[in-house]
Design a protein around this motif. Structure first.
Motif, PDB file in Angstrom:
ATOM      1  N   SER A   1       0.850  -1.191   0.000  1.00  0.00           N
ATOM      2  CA  SER A   1       0.000   0.000   0.000  1.00  0.00           C
ATOM      3  C   SER A   1       0.884   1.239   0.000  1.00  0.00           C
ATOM      4  CB  SER A   1      -0.926   0.001   1.218  1.00  0.00           C
ATOM      5  OG  SER A   1      -0.175   0.083   2.415  1.00  0.00           O
ATOM      6  N   ASP A   2       0.285   2.373  -0.317  1.00  0.00           N
ATOM      7  CA  ASP A   2       1.045   3.615  -0.460  1.00  0.00           C
ATOM      8  C   ASP A   2       1.637   4.133   0.847  1.00  0.00           C
ATOM      9  OD1 ASP A   2       0.651   3.652  -3.180  1.00  0.00           O
ATOM     10  OD2 ASP A   2      -1.089   4.997  -3.089  1.00  0.00           O
ATOM     11  N   ASP A   3       1.168   3.630   1.998  1.00  0.00           N
ATOM     12  CA  ASP A   3       1.729   4.093   3.261  1.00  0.00           C
ATOM     13  C   ASP A   3       2.916   3.239   3.724  1.00  0.00           C
ATOM     14  OD1 ASP A   3      -0.117   2.059   3.614  1.00  0.00           O
ATOM     15  OD2 ASP A   3      -0.911   2.829   5.494  1.00  0.00           O
TER      16      ASP A   3
ATOM     17  N   HIS B   1       6.841   1.426   2.329  1.00  0.00           N
ATOM     18  CA  HIS B   1       7.894   1.513   1.321  1.00  0.00           C
ATOM     19  C   HIS B   1       9.011   0.533   1.665  1.00  0.00           C
ATOM     20  CE1 HIS B   1      10.691   4.595   3.482  1.00  0.00           C
ATOM     21  NE2 HIS B   1       9.959   3.970   4.371  1.00  0.00           N
TER      22      HIS B   1
ATOM     23  N   ASN C   1       1.182  -4.123  -7.425  1.00  0.00           N
ATOM     24  CA  ASN C   1       2.037  -2.940  -7.426  1.00  0.00           C
ATOM     25  C   ASN C   1       3.223  -3.151  -8.368  1.00  0.00           C
ATOM     26  OD1 ASN C   1       2.115  -0.284  -6.310  1.00  0.00           O
ATOM     27  ND2 ASN C   1       3.929  -0.883  -5.170  1.00  0.00           N
TER      28      ASN C   1
END
Length: 144
Positions: A39-41, A43, A133
């Motif tokens: 998810s984008d939160d 890395h 992703n």
């Protein structure tokens, strides 16, 4: 580990890129840090990859807000260029990934033994999100 045979979970996708590009994006640490999150939160600030039988890999996965992080690591059992990868995770679970050429596309089929802490559905959703992703990254990346 628990008792009995572990559950095997499979996730897959078709990436609209040739297998040679898919392989490079999947295995090169400079690319891994760009796509390896569910998810984008989250890395991946660090990745190391010694892509050969007996070679080790490690990726550091962290929440962007710094609240949580963990290392994902293992040892390669088999590597067949542009075709397949199998490895054993640090906790002993097995993972196999097939890269199947389909003209100018590549089908990726990833199977892994479930761990026993989280629900199978949650693990499948998480690994599928990372694979999705990867697909998005690979289809928009510029060759390097």
């Amino acid at each position: 580990m628990g008792t009995g045979n572990p559950v095997t979970i499979t996730v897959e996708t078709i990436v609209h890129c040739p297998v040679e590009s898919v392989w490079k994006y999947w295995t090169d640490p400079k690319h891994i840090t760009q796509w390896n999150n569910a998810s984008d939160d989250w890395h991946t600030p660090y990745a190391e990859n010694d892509l050969k039988a007996g070679g080790k890999f490690i990726t550091r996965m962290e929440a962007k807000d710094g609240s949580f992080g963990f290392d994902f690591s293992g040892v390669y059992d088999e590597v067949s260029l542009n075709e397949s990868i199998s490895y054993t995770l640090g906790d002993g679970r097995k993972v196999k990934i097939a890269f199947i050429r389909q003209d100018n596309d590549t089908q990726i089929i990833e199977s892994f033994e479930a761990e026993e802490t989280n629900a199978v559905e949650m693990q499948q959703a998480g690994w599928q999100a990372i694979l999705d992703n990867f697909k998005k990254y690979a289809e928009t990346a510029k060759e390097e």
